[in-house]
Design an enzyme around this catalytic site. Sequence first.
Site, PDB file in Angstrom:
ATOM      1  N   TRP A 165      20.153  55.320  -3.610  1.00 52.61           N
ATOM      2  CA  TRP A 165      20.897  54.820  -2.455  1.00 52.61           C
ATOM      3  C   TRP A 165      22.391  55.043  -2.665  1.00 52.61           C
ATOM      4  CZ3 TRP A 165      16.618  51.992  -4.330  1.00 52.61           C
ATOM      5  CH2 TRP A 165      15.516  51.998  -3.440  1.00 52.61           C
ATOM      6  N   HIS A 186      20.086  49.191   2.630  1.00 51.75           N
ATOM      7  CA  HIS A 186      18.789  49.019   3.276  1.00 51.75           C
ATOM      8  C   HIS A 186      18.646  47.555   3.702  1.00 51.75           C
ATOM      9  CE1 HIS A 186      16.981  48.490  -1.082  1.00 51.75           C
ATOM     10  NE2 HIS A 186      18.104  47.842  -0.914  1.00 51.75           N
ATOM     11  N   ARG A 212      25.042  54.265   4.246  1.00 52.08           N
ATOM     12  CA  ARG A 212      24.952  55.014   2.989  1.00 52.08           C
ATOM     13  C   ARG A 212      26.048  56.063   2.937  1.00 52.08           C
ATOM     14  NH1 ARG A 212      18.348  55.629   2.118  1.00 52.08           N
ATOM     15  NH2 ARG A 212      17.985  53.413   2.484  1.00 52.08           N
ATOM     16  N   GLN A 226      17.409  49.982  10.139  1.00 51.80           N
ATOM     17  CA  GLN A 226      16.093  49.872   9.514  1.00 51.80           C
ATOM     18  C   GLN A 226      15.405  48.645  10.096  1.00 51.80           C
ATOM     19  OE1 GLN A 226      16.251  49.803   5.193  1.00 51.80           O
ATOM     20  NE2 GLN A 226      16.293  52.033   5.084  1.00 51.80           N
ATOM     21  N   VAL A 269       8.475  47.375  -5.270  1.00 57.17           N
ATOM     22  CA  VAL A 269       7.054  47.258  -4.895  1.00 57.17           C
ATOM     23  C   VAL A 269       6.183  47.907  -5.965  1.00 57.17           C
ATOM     24  CG1 VAL A 269       7.339  47.111  -2.376  1.00 57.17           C
ATOM     25  CG2 VAL A 269       7.230  49.353  -3.479  1.00 57.17           C
ATOM     26  N   ALA A 325       5.498  44.607   1.634  1.00 58.63           N
ATOM     27  CA  ALA A 325       6.769  44.846   2.335  1.00 58.63           C
ATOM     28  C   ALA A 325       6.790  46.297   2.803  1.00 58.63           C
ATOM     29  CB  ALA A 325       7.946  44.577   1.398  1.00 58.63           C
TER      30      ALA A 325
HETATM   31  C1  FA5 Z   1      14.258  52.143   1.725  1.00 64.99           C
HETATM   32  O1  FA5 Z   1      15.371  51.984   2.221  1.00 64.99           O
HETATM   33  C2  FA5 Z   1      13.410  50.999   1.283  1.00 64.99           C
HETATM   34  N1  FA5 Z   1      14.200  49.809   1.323  1.00 64.99           N
HETATM   35  C3  FA5 Z   1      12.174  50.907   2.183  1.00 64.99           C
HETATM   36  C4  FA5 Z   1      11.131  49.979   1.656  1.00 64.99           C
HETATM   37  C5  FA5 Z   1      11.098  48.666   2.066  1.00 64.99           C
HETATM   38  C6  FA5 Z   1      10.180  50.412   0.725  1.00 64.99           C
HETATM   39  C7  FA5 Z   1      10.140  47.791   1.576  1.00 64.99           C
HETATM   40  C8  FA5 Z   1       9.220  49.556   0.234  1.00 64.99           C
HETATM   41  C9  FA5 Z   1       9.194  48.246   0.671  1.00 64.99           C
HETATM   42  P1  FA5 Z   1      14.278  54.696   2.167  1.00 64.99           P
HETATM   43  O2  FA5 Z   1      15.557  55.007   1.513  1.00 64.99           O
HETATM   44  O3  FA5 Z   1      13.215  55.724   2.073  1.00 64.99           O
HETATM   45  O4  FA5 Z   1      13.666  53.331   1.700  1.00 64.99           O
HETATM   46  O5  FA5 Z   1      14.575  54.407   3.710  1.00 64.99           O
HETATM   47  C10 FA5 Z   1      13.578  53.916   4.569  1.00 64.99           C
HETATM   48  C11 FA5 Z   1      13.700  54.581   5.934  1.00 64.99           C
HETATM   49  O6  FA5 Z   1      15.020  54.495   6.412  1.00 64.99           O
HETATM   50  C12 FA5 Z   1      13.422  56.094   5.878  1.00 64.99           C
HETATM   51  O7  FA5 Z   1      12.035  56.352   5.974  1.00 64.99           O
HETATM   52  C13 FA5 Z   1      14.174  56.592   7.074  1.00 64.99           C
HETATM   53  O8  FA5 Z   1      13.401  56.417   8.235  1.00 64.99           O
HETATM   54  C14 FA5 Z   1      15.352  55.649   7.133  1.00 64.99           C
HETATM   55  N2  FA5 Z   1      16.548  56.284   6.556  1.00 64.99           N
HETATM   56  C15 FA5 Z   1      16.891  56.362   5.251  1.00 64.99           C
HETATM   57  N3  FA5 Z   1      18.045  57.017   5.086  1.00 64.99           N
HETATM   58  C16 FA5 Z   1      18.475  57.347   6.336  1.00 64.99           C
HETATM   59  C17 FA5 Z   1      19.624  58.034   6.862  1.00 64.99           C
HETATM   60  N4  FA5 Z   1      20.594  58.490   6.084  1.00 64.99           N
HETATM   61  N5  FA5 Z   1      19.704  58.222   8.194  1.00 64.99           N
HETATM   62  C18 FA5 Z   1      18.747  57.737   9.010  1.00 64.99           C
HETATM   63  N6  FA5 Z   1      17.656  57.080   8.604  1.00 64.99           N
HETATM   64  C19 FA5 Z   1      17.502  56.894   7.270  1.00 64.99           C
END
Ligand code: FA5
Length: 357
Positions: A165, A186, A212, A226, A269, A325
Amino acid sequence: MTEPSAQPPTAQSIDEIIRSALAELESLENLEAVDQWRVSYLGRRGSLTAVLRSLSSLEVEERRTIGARANQAKITLEDRLEDRVRHINEDALKRSASRDRLDVTLPGRPALAGRLHPTTKIVREICNVFVAMGFGVVEGPEVEWDHYNFEMLNIPKGHPARDMWNTLWMDYEDPAGEKAMLLRTHTSPMQARVMESREPPIRVVVPGKCYRYEATDATHEWHFYQVEGLAVGEGITFADLKGTLYEFARKMFGEERQIRFRCDYFPFVEPGVDLSIDCFACDGDGDGCRICRDSGWIEILGAGMVHPKVLEGVGYDTGKYTGFAFGMGPERIAMLKYGIDDIRHFYANDLRFLRQF
Ligand code: FA5
């Protein structure tokens, strides 16, 4: 205008004053000019006033006749002054009535109605699906402590998972000199915040903005939304996670949709998964499909069973409680649902794009 005369007044000179005063008065079109006229004939130094003042220089008999004529002249000028003022006022009223007339036959101007932003719409749609399954909706801070964004999620300082992240830090350090505050990367920090504030059973979804330090491209924004989900209670298993997300995918993308779980890694998780739906554009065929890039599947979220360390961190009895989650990106879901090819359209404030939703 007639200058006051030094000569003793005569019937002729009074008639002359009246004649020129009335001729002048008829040509005046506004109240300022009429007032000047009044001053010059009837004012303290006005020509008729001068005549009245000079009556005393006349013989008694003459004073009587000339005086009567002069007084009559005064009354005439005052009456005509009044008429003129009334006339000017009425004229002004008529002009303004015709100028400011309201044309009730003109069609009205349509009121510009605002509308919900596509992200707001999709976030509400997502939340409604979970609310129908018994989840509540909560929100949390966008400026977050390192403690909740990382530490409480089993990501201590120096843990390589922090690199997953890219973070926007605030200019604030804790006593140990560590960066302590950030724009949350997130919505997962709300897992710990919710668990700290209540006892199981818990079923919540958390919509909110995340940030981010990211180079933007067609699928990455530096700020995006999110929707987090969290369920904790006795006897919750991976089957509950699967069933819940299966229901969600079908409600969002249609009854005929298939879903696929694959292993993924998130420190908070265990086990962790990502969830894909079969591509609605090519019905999972994949061949030559632009939307799923030939794979037949589209990844929509990360999920998993809440890590025992996270449960322990908030003081829950891990022998008693388990939970699942998930976290998804609503803009990406809207992109899939509506065939939007670039996430940067969402926040470019271009009404040609926004009006389509
Ligand atoms: C997470 O942020 C974890 N917190 C998700 C999670 C929650 C996992 C609970 C397990 C249990 P990730 O970095 O993959 O995961 O982001 C989750 C979702 O946010 C992605 O699938 C995407 O749809 C969205 N996302 C992430 N980064 C971006 C971005 N830069 N721009 C737009 N959408 C994004």
